[in-house]
Scaffold this active site. Structure first.
Site, PDB file in Angstrom:
ATOM      1  N   ARG A 241       0.850  -1.181   0.000  1.00  0.00           N
ATOM      2  CA  ARG A 241       0.000   0.000   0.000  1.00  0.00           C
ATOM      3  C   ARG A 241       0.889   1.236   0.000  1.00  0.00           C
ATOM      4  O   ARG A 241       1.976   1.220   0.594  1.00  0.00           O
ATOM      5  CB  ARG A 241      -0.857   0.059   1.275  1.00  0.00           C
ATOM      6  CG  ARG A 241      -2.150  -0.725   1.207  1.00  0.00           C
ATOM      7  CD  ARG A 241      -3.161  -0.096   0.260  1.00  0.00           C
ATOM      8  NE  ARG A 241      -4.411  -0.829   0.194  1.00  0.00           N
ATOM      9  CZ  ARG A 241      -4.669  -1.847  -0.620  1.00  0.00           C
ATOM     10  NH1 ARG A 241      -3.748  -2.276  -1.468  1.00  0.00           N
ATOM     11  NH2 ARG A 241      -5.857  -2.436  -0.616  1.00  0.00           N
ATOM     12  N   GLU A 270      -2.074   7.987  -4.013  1.00  0.00           N
ATOM     13  CA  GLU A 270      -2.388   7.593  -5.392  1.00  0.00           C
ATOM     14  C   GLU A 270      -3.852   7.897  -5.722  1.00  0.00           C
ATOM     15  O   GLU A 270      -4.685   7.900  -4.818  1.00  0.00           O
ATOM     16  CB  GLU A 270      -2.082   6.092  -5.602  1.00  0.00           C
ATOM     17  CG  GLU A 270      -2.948   5.161  -4.784  1.00  0.00           C
ATOM     18  CD  GLU A 270      -2.558   3.692  -4.968  1.00  0.00           C
ATOM     19  OE1 GLU A 270      -1.378   3.339  -4.818  1.00  0.00           O
ATOM     20  OE2 GLU A 270      -3.474   2.885  -5.233  1.00  0.00           O
ATOM     21  N   HIS A 288      -0.862   0.354  -9.578  1.00  0.00           N
ATOM     22  CA  HIS A 288      -1.633  -0.498  -8.652  1.00  0.00           C
ATOM     23  C   HIS A 288      -2.343  -1.636  -9.420  1.00  0.00           C
ATOM     24  O   HIS A 288      -3.567  -1.732  -9.405  1.00  0.00           O
ATOM     25  CB  HIS A 288      -2.655   0.361  -7.875  1.00  0.00           C
ATOM     26  CG  HIS A 288      -3.109  -0.293  -6.593  1.00  0.00           C
ATOM     27  ND1 HIS A 288      -3.430   0.409  -5.456  1.00  0.00           N
ATOM     28  CD2 HIS A 288      -3.312  -1.607  -6.281  1.00  0.00           C
ATOM     29  CE1 HIS A 288      -3.818  -0.422  -4.505  1.00  0.00           C
ATOM     30  NE2 HIS A 288      -3.743  -1.656  -4.979  1.00  0.00           N
TER      31      HIS A 288
HETATM   32  C1  DGY Z   1      -6.083  -5.379  -2.905  1.00  0.00           C
HETATM   33  O1  DGY Z   1      -6.764  -6.366  -3.161  1.00  0.00           O
HETATM   34  O2  DGY Z   1      -5.948  -4.946  -1.754  1.00  0.00           O
HETATM   35  C2  DGY Z   1      -5.431  -4.703  -4.061  1.00  0.00           C
HETATM   36  O3  DGY Z   1      -4.444  -3.840  -3.642  1.00  0.00           O
HETATM   37  C3  DGY Z   1      -6.452  -3.986  -4.899  1.00  0.00           C
HETATM   38  O4  DGY Z   1      -6.935  -2.899  -4.183  1.00  0.00           O
END
Ligand code: DGY
Length: 325
Positions: A241, A270, A288
């Site tokens: 993240r 982001e 992402h």
């Molecule tokens: C998740 O599944 O957490 C991915 O980062 C997509 O948001």
């Protein structure tokens, strides 16, 4: 005839998943796929018992207070730092996520980003596309060895373990990890991974990959002080993240070659990306997409739909995050 519950799909999802939901509910969807503002989200949630969200929609105490009919919020993501889970529990709202279905796909991408970063894939492609390639040279885009190197993993949940298996069994890497809790001996043996403290992880990893959840505790878990402990030849990969890495400090470290390179799929704030990251060459940047295969994104949407259907028809979600009293 009893009235069917109404739900909202906060973002554009696959038509067959929408069709499944329409078999059970009155469905409103956001076909523009734009991220709804908190006010728009609240407005569209009026009278809705359930909602499918992504990591872009925040579910906090203010939203819950304004949407008293809401019963279930299904994130189409395994991470759920967009949820205030204690507030959801207090409001009697079940929160769900999409574990397992994305584990292997995300681990594949973690490895792809690691390889691209260590072997300077995008940097060399830009060079070629720019017409700068006029001779072969022994040291041209020479990168870091992956096979046989030391892979450090920060965060050893399902995805971390899947990355460890790829590293140890596929690339003959020595795998070390740090996690809030140590894995049991059988899992460590199967992943061929050794537990170390965070300082050792930073010091010894040739490639450090971040796979831990975002929380107040993990905010800037990798900042200037941690980067300073890494090898100058090391690569850093973040598929977890944004906010876990201090992106400004990382950009400066990359510019000063205090580590060799980084691969980033997630960013603080982001979809905005720290402008300094856009100007350093030794970083691979992706938007992402770690879980983005068609099959996996469909599986995630289907699991979120399963959660809403199961909770609103039987009172039990499939993959709940919280337990309601
Ligand atoms: C998740 O599944 O957490 C991915 O980062 C997509 O948001």
């Amino acid at each position: 005839m009893t009235k069917r519950p109404s739900i909202l799909i906060a973002r554009n999802i696959f038509p067959d998943v929408v069709a499944r939901l329409r078999e059970h509910f009155e469905v409103e969807s956001n076909d523009t796929d734009g991220v709804l503002s908190p006010q728009e989200l609240v407005a569209r949630l009026q009278g809705k018992a359930g909602v499918l969200t992504t990591g872009s929609e925040k579910v906090d105490a203010a939203l819950l207070a304004a949407c008293p009919q809401l019963k279930v919020v299904a994130n189409i993501a395994v991470g759920y730092n967009n949820f205030d889970v204690p507030a959801m529990t207090a409001a009697g709202v079940v929160a769900t996520n999409t574990p397992d279905v994305l584990t292997e796909t995300t681990a594949d991408f973690g490895f792809a980003l690691l390889m691209a970063t260590a072997r300077r894939l995008t940097e060399s492609e830009h060079f070629l596309r720019a017409g700068q390639w006029n001779r072969w040279a022994l040291d041209m885009f020479a990168g870091a060895e992956v096979n046989g190197s030391t892979l450090g993993i920060l965060g050893m949940g399902r995805i971390g373990q899947a990355i460890a298996r790829r590293g140890a069994h596929g690339f003959g890497m020595k795998v070390i990890y740090n996690n809030r809790s140590r894995l049991d001996a059988a899992t460590e043996a199967e992943c061929k991974a050794s537990y170390v403290d965070k300082a050792t992880l930073l010091r010894e990893a040739d490639h450090l990959i971040l796979v831990l959840p975002y929380s107040a505790e993990s905010h800037h878990a990798i900042s200037a002080a941690e980067i300073a402990q890494m090898k100058p030849t090391a690569t850093l990969i973040n598929i977890a993240r944004g906010g876990i890495v201090d992106d400004a400090a990382l950009a400066q470290a990359l510019r000063e070659k205090r580590i060799a390179a980084a691969g980033l799929d997630v960013f603080e704030g982001e979809p905005k990306v720290h402008p300094d990251l856009l100007t350093v060459p030794n970083v691979v940047l992706t938007p992402h997409i770690a879980s983005a295969t068609i099959a996996t994104r469909k599986a995630m949407a289907n699991l979120a739909a399963d959660n809403v259907i199961a909770f609103l028809t039987t009172g039990r979600a499939v993959t709940p995050i919280n337990t309601l009293a």
